[in-house]
Design an enzyme around this catalytic site. Structure first.
Site, PDB file in Angstrom:
ATOM      1  N   GLY A  15      11.062 -96.526-102.639  1.00 32.28           N
ATOM      2  CA  GLY A  15      12.505 -96.335-102.723  1.00 32.28           C
ATOM      3  C   GLY A  15      13.079 -95.810-101.423  1.00 32.28           C
ATOM      4  N   ASP A  36       4.847-100.961-105.513  1.00 35.75           N
ATOM      5  CA  ASP A  36       6.081-100.562-106.178  1.00 35.75           C
ATOM      6  C   ASP A  36       6.256-101.481-107.382  1.00 35.75           C
ATOM      7  OD1 ASP A  36       8.822 -98.886-105.376  1.00 35.75           O
ATOM      8  OD2 ASP A  36       9.245-100.668-106.586  1.00 35.75           O
ATOM      9  N   GLY A 128      15.842 -86.798 -96.656  1.00 39.00           N
ATOM     10  CA  GLY A 128      16.759 -87.829 -97.112  1.00 39.00           C
ATOM     11  C   GLY A 128      16.554 -89.155 -96.396  1.00 39.00           C
ATOM     12  N   LYS A 194      10.095 -76.063-102.314  1.00 37.41           N
ATOM     13  CA  LYS A 194      11.069 -77.159-102.240  1.00 37.41           C
ATOM     14  C   LYS A 194      12.136 -77.014-103.320  1.00 37.41           C
ATOM     15  CE  LYS A 194      12.718 -81.214-100.942  1.00 37.41           C
ATOM     16  NZ  LYS A 194      13.453 -81.787-102.057  1.00 37.41           N
ATOM     17  N   ASN A 198      16.152 -76.740-102.593  1.00 37.48           N
ATOM     18  CA  ASN A 198      17.213 -77.569-103.150  1.00 37.48           C
ATOM     19  C   ASN A 198      18.269 -76.731-103.862  1.00 37.48           C
ATOM     20  OD1 ASN A 198      15.605 -79.627-102.201  1.00 37.48           O
ATOM     21  ND2 ASN A 198      15.848 -80.899-104.007  1.00 37.48           N
ATOM     22  N   GLU A 201      20.440 -75.609-101.207  1.00 37.89           N
ATOM     23  CA  GLU A 201      21.249 -76.762-100.816  1.00 37.89           C
ATOM     24  C   GLU A 201      22.465 -76.908-101.723  1.00 37.89           C
ATOM     25  OE1 GLU A 201      20.324 -81.320-101.530  1.00 37.89           O
ATOM     26  OE2 GLU A 201      19.024 -80.494 -99.958  1.00 37.89           O
TER      27      GLU A 201
END
Length: 343
Positions: A15, A36, A128, A194, A198, A201
Site C-alpha cells: 500500500g 499483496d 507517511g 509509536k 501518534n 501527533e
C-alpha cells in the site's frame, strides 16, 4: 548508496508505505520478494530486484532461510495474515510487523511464535507517503540479537545522518537515534513508542487546525450578527476586523517560528493549493493509536488532556456528537422554552 551487508526481505502489503519501503530497500542494495492481495500492485512494482510472489506460500518459498518477512498491513488484517503465514515458516525465521498493531498483540504474538522458534519484531514506522525520499523513523521492539541481525534493513529504511546539528547537551555518543531508528526495548516496546508518537501527533495537528480556524474567523466583527435571546452578542466587534491570509500565515510560521514543523510545512502546502480546502469535508478518522494512548494514560494514571481532547474532536468531526447535541437542545427547550436557531 549500497548497504554494507545486503539482505533479502519479503514484503507483505504494498500500500501507501509498503511499496515505498521496498523501493528504498532495493535502492540500497537489498533484494525483495513481494506479495499483496492486489495482483496489480505486485505487477506494478516487480523488477529485476523485486521478485513477485503469487501467494504467501510462494513468497516464503522464494526467500532464503533464515527468512525475514515484513508485514505492512492494517492492524485489522495483520493477525489473519500472520496465522496463514506461520504455517509456511521455519525455525529462526523473523517476522517484522511494521504496521500499527496494538502493543498488547505484539507481546502475545512474540510469545506464541517463540514456541516454534520463530522470532517477532514490532517496528513502529513513521514517515507517511514522503518516507521513500526522506526515510522513515523507526521505533523497534524485539530481542537484542534479532534486532541486531536486521540492522542493515533498518539502516536503509531510516533517514540516516542529516544536516541537523547534534542536540545541545546530549552527552551520549553513538547510538542510532540520530540516524532515525531506535531499539526501544523488548517485544511491544516499539509499537508502544509509536502509539504514543501518534497520540502526540493528534494533539499537534488539532492545535494547528484550531489556531488557523481562530485566525480565519478574525473578521467576525465585520459581519452583521443577529442579536436575540438565543445569541450571545459580540461585545467588541471593532477588535475583530482582520482579513488574514491563512495560507500566508502557515507559510510565515514555517520560517523561524517556534511552531515550525513538518506538520506546518504540509499544512502550508495544502493551503497553497487550496486556500479554502473545499475538497475536504472535515471528517477525521482515527486508526486506533490515539485512543490506545489515552487508554495507556488512564492505566498509568498519567494526565493527557490534550491528546484526549484531540481524540474526542475526531469523533465529533464524524458526527458522533450529533445525538448529544440534540439532547442538549431538547433540555434547553424543556427547562427554558428555548427554540433552536437554524444557523
Amino acid at each position: 548508496m549500497t548497504a554494507e551487508r545486503p539482505m533479502q526481505l519479503g514484503m507483505v502489503g504494498l500500500g501507501r508505505m509498503g511499496a515505498n519501503l521496498v523501493q528504498r530497500l532495493v535502492r540500497d542494495g537489498h533484494r525483495c520478494v513481494v506479495f499483496d492481495v492486489s495482483a496489480d500492485a505486485v505487477r506494478a512494482i516487480a523488477s529485476d530486484d523485486i521478485v513477485a510472489a503469487t501467494s504467501l506460500e510462494d513468497l516464503v518459498e522464494k526467500l532464503d532461510a533464515p527468512r525475514v518477512i515484513w508485514l505492512m498491513l492494517p492492524a485489522a488484517v495483520t493477525q489473519g495474515t500472520l496465522d496463514e503465514l506461520v504455517g509456511h515458516l521455519s525455525s529462526d525465521d523473523v517476522i517484522v510487523d511494521g504496521g500499527n498493531s496494538h502493543y498488547h498483540d505484539d507481546i502475545v504474538r512474540a510469545s506464541q511464535l517463540a514456541k516454534s522458534a520463530i522470532h517477532y519484531v514490532d517496528c513502529g514506522t513513521s514517515g507517511g507517503v514522503w518516507g521513500r525520499e526522506r526515510g522513515y523513523s523507526l521505533m523497534i521492539g524485539g530481542e537484542d540479537d534479532i534486532v541486531a541481525r536486521l540492522e542493515p534493513i533498518f539502516r536503509s529504511i531510516a533517514p540516516g545522518p542529516d544536516r541537523r546539528q547534534p542536540t545541545p547537551g546530549r552527552v551520549r555518543s553513538g547510538g542510532t537515534a540520530p540516524d532515525g531508528y531506535l531499539h526501544c526495548g523488548p517485544n511491544g516496546a516499539g509499537h508502544f513508542v509509536k502509539m504514543v508518537h501518534n497520540g502526540v501527533e493528534y494533539g499537534m495537528m488539532a492545535a494547528i487546525a484550531e489556531g488557523l480556524n481562530i485566525l480565519k474567523h478574525a473578521n467576525v466583527g465585520r459581519h452583521q450578527v443577529e442579536s436575540d435571546a438565543e445569541t450571545t452578542p459580540l461585545r467588541d466587534p471593532q477588535f475583530y476586523s482582520f482579513d488574514i491570509d491563512i495560507a500566508e500565515v502557515a507559510e510565515v510560521w514555517r520560517h523561524g517560528s517556534v511552531v515550525s514543523s513538518w506538520l506546518v510545512d504540509l499544512t502550508a502546502e495544502a493551503l497553497a493549493r487550496s486556500p479554502e480546502l473545499s475538497e475536504f469535508q472535515g471528517r477525521v478518522s482515527d486508526s486506533g493509536e490515539g485512543r490506545w494512548t489515552v487508554e495507556a494514560a488512564i492505566d498509568e494514571s498519567v494526565p493527557a488532556p490534550v491528546i484526549s481532547a484531540a481524540l474526542f474532536q475526531r469523533f465529533e468531526s464524524r458526527g458522533q456528537g450529533d445525538f448529544s447535541a440534540r439532547v442538549l437542545s431538547a433540555m434547553r427547550s424543556e427547562f427554558g422554552g428555548h427554540v433552536e436557531k437554524n444557523s
